[in-house]
Design an enzyme around this catalytic site. Structure first.
Site, PDB file in Angstrom:
ATOM      1  N   ARG A 232       0.813  -1.207   0.000  1.00  0.00           N
ATOM      2  CA  ARG A 232       0.000   0.000   0.000  1.00  0.00           C
ATOM      3  C   ARG A 232       0.853   1.268   0.000  1.00  0.00           C
ATOM      4  NH1 ARG A 232      -2.977  -1.656   5.269  1.00  0.00           N
ATOM      5  NH2 ARG A 232      -0.778  -1.966   5.770  1.00  0.00           N
ATOM      6  N   GLU A 280      -9.089   5.219  -8.406  1.00  0.00           N
ATOM      7  CA  GLU A 280     -10.052   5.897  -7.533  1.00  0.00           C
ATOM      8  C   GLU A 280     -10.241   7.332  -7.994  1.00  0.00           C
ATOM      9  OE1 GLU A 280     -10.116   5.543  -3.145  1.00  0.00           O
ATOM     10  OE2 GLU A 280      -7.968   5.223  -3.410  1.00  0.00           O
TER      11      GLU A 280
HETATM   12  N1  LIG Z   1      -4.832  -3.013  -8.467  1.00  0.00           N
HETATM   13  C1  LIG Z   1      -3.800  -2.726  -7.669  1.00  0.00           C
HETATM   14  N2  LIG Z   1      -2.531  -3.101  -8.011  1.00  0.00           N
HETATM   15  C2  LIG Z   1      -1.476  -2.813  -7.196  1.00  0.00           C
HETATM   16  N3  LIG Z   1      -1.584  -2.168  -6.027  1.00  0.00           N
HETATM   17  C3  LIG Z   1      -2.811  -1.759  -5.643  1.00  0.00           C
HETATM   18  C4  LIG Z   1      -3.979  -2.018  -6.433  1.00  0.00           C
HETATM   19  N4  LIG Z   1      -5.047  -1.508  -5.796  1.00  0.00           N
HETATM   20  C5  LIG Z   1      -4.577  -0.947  -4.667  1.00  0.00           C
HETATM   21  N5  LIG Z   1      -3.242  -1.103  -4.554  1.00  0.00           N
HETATM   22  C6  LIG Z   1      -2.367  -0.608  -3.475  1.00  0.00           C
HETATM   23  O1  LIG Z   1      -3.135  -0.414  -2.302  1.00  0.00           O
HETATM   24  C7  LIG Z   1      -3.213   0.983  -1.967  1.00  0.00           C
HETATM   25  C8  LIG Z   1      -4.607   1.347  -1.462  1.00  0.00           C
HETATM   26  O2  LIG Z   1      -5.591   1.003  -2.430  1.00  0.00           O
HETATM   27  P1  LIG Z   1      -6.712   2.009  -2.924  1.00  0.00           P
HETATM   28  O3  LIG Z   1      -7.474   1.331  -3.997  1.00  0.00           O
HETATM   29  O4  LIG Z   1      -6.088   3.307  -3.243  1.00  0.00           O
HETATM   30  O5  LIG Z   1      -7.657   2.111  -1.641  1.00  0.00           O
HETATM   31  P2  LIG Z   1      -7.733   3.196  -0.455  1.00  0.00           P
HETATM   32  O6  LIG Z   1      -9.032   3.883  -0.679  1.00  0.00           O
HETATM   33  O7  LIG Z   1      -7.724   2.379   0.790  1.00  0.00           O
HETATM   34  O8  LIG Z   1      -6.561   4.141  -0.595  1.00  0.00           O
HETATM   35  C9  LIG Z   1      -2.816   1.708  -3.236  1.00  0.00           C
HETATM   36  O9  LIG Z   1      -2.251   2.959  -2.939  1.00  0.00           O
HETATM   37  C10 LIG Z   1      -1.798   0.746  -3.830  1.00  0.00           C
HETATM   38  O10 LIG Z   1      -0.538   0.893  -3.185  1.00  0.00           O
HETATM   39 MG   LIG Z   2      -6.082   5.221  -2.350  1.00  0.00          MG
END
Ligand SMILES: Nc1ncnc2c1ncn2[C@@H]1O[C@H](COP(=O)(O)OP(=O)(O)O)[C@@H](O)[C@H]1O
Ligand SMILES: [Mg+2]
Length: 313
Positions: A232, A280
């Protein structure tokens, strides 16, 4: 002309003074001579068609440990304000949704930023699905057979809650991960809603870029690089902020999204881009403007107030 501004936000005593985007907006508003009032969402009331809140006059300072002063609380009818900043953080739950229903009542006399009707209709991980060609392959469901067939097609996937935030409960599941069945069971008891299953994007190693659009136009960006030992990129999970430029593809993405955001009164929006794909469109309470400025980028709080002032003239 000074504006009468109210901010609906989480308790101001608890914010991260040096990182909070709402706080940056308040500092800029005050510097411009606008009058600030503060209230938390739990103080809202709808009575006989009118919206009230117990507000307090607010003064802000960019000083740790001494960042605000509140005046005497009074019950105000929210329609007396020129501008209300809708800035409480997720969770985007029914309490959040209810505040959007209430704030909707004071429009158009009061300018609510962002427009509460469209905040309600544009949950971050749902709104983005209106642009499937800009997204990684993405499935929203809680149906096991659907997820299995998506996984068979795409190999490594990410599972994450539809209304999650700050990187909470984001999992990578590799092609042969035997934990998938248990993870599925856990998601299905933990979340009442459908959740997101998405192709894993290896480009995340290089960062998840936060791009801010103000009234549909590119305003600034910051890259967030995940820690070595985490998927993340969220800064609250140890992601490191880094200065960045937009790629040609990212410019195209901004041009595609711009009109849709402007039409909906989504004046302050943060989109997240991994590799060439958006994951997002944050409209509830986007962050990142202080990080962008600290890294030598533009002062987005100024751009936002320029727009608000123009709309209120
Ligand atoms: N499809 C993906 N591939 C790789 N990493 C991902 C993916 N989706 C999310 N992540 C990782 O997880 C983090 C959080 O996911 P995200 O979809 O942005 O949700 P949140 O609303 O919790 O920020 C992202 O910043 C990224 O580092
Ligand atoms: Mg995010």
């Amino acid at each position: 002309m000074p504006l009468n501004v109210a901010v609906q936000m989480d308790p101001i005593a608890r914010i991260n003074v040096k990182g909070d985007s709402t706080f940056a907006l308040l500092l800029e508003a005050q510097a411009r001579g606008h009058r600030l009032s503060y209230y938390t969402p739990d103080r809202l009331a709808l009575l006989n068609g009118k919206v009230f809140a117990a507000v307090e006059p607010l003064q802000v300072r960019d000083e740790l440990g001494n960042h605000f002063t509140l005046g005497t609380q009074r019950r105000a009818e929210l329609s007396e304000f020129d501008v209300v900043l809708l800035r409480q953080d997720p969770p985007f739950d029914l309490a959040y949704v209810t505040t959007t229903h209430l704030l909707e009542r004071i429009q158009p006399g009061t300018l609510v930023v962002n427009d509460p009707t469209h905040v309600r209709n544009a949950p971050e991980k749902v709104f983005v699905t209106e642009f499937p060609d800009l997204m990684p392959p993405t499935l929203i469901t809680r149906d096991l057979a659907e997820i299995k067939s998506f996984r068979a097609e795409h190999g490594d996937i990410v599972m994450k809650p539809l209304y999650g935030h700050g990187g909470g409960a984001v999992f990578r599941v590799t092609r042969d991960d035997l934990n998938f069945g248990s993870l599925y069971d856990m998601f299905s008891v933990t979340f009442r809603e459908q959740w997101v299953v998405q192709k894993f994007l290896p480009a995340v190693k290089a960062g998840d870029k936060r791009i801010i659009l103000v009234d549909g136009e590119f305003a600034g960006a910051v890259n967030r690089i995940p820690a070595e030992d985490d998927l993340r990129s969220n800064m609250v999970r140890g992601g490191a902020a880094a200065a960045t430029q937009l790629t040609a593809r990212e410019r195209q993405i901004c041009e595609r999204l711009g009109p849709a955001l402007r039409e909906r009164g989504l004046m302050f929006v943060g989109i997240d881009v991994i590799g060439d794909f958006i994951t997002e469109i944050n409209v509830t309470s986007p962050t990142g403007i202080r990080a962008i400025k600290n890294l030598g980028g533009p002062d987005i709080a100024k751009l936002i107030w320029d727009k608000i002032e123009r709309k209120r003239q």
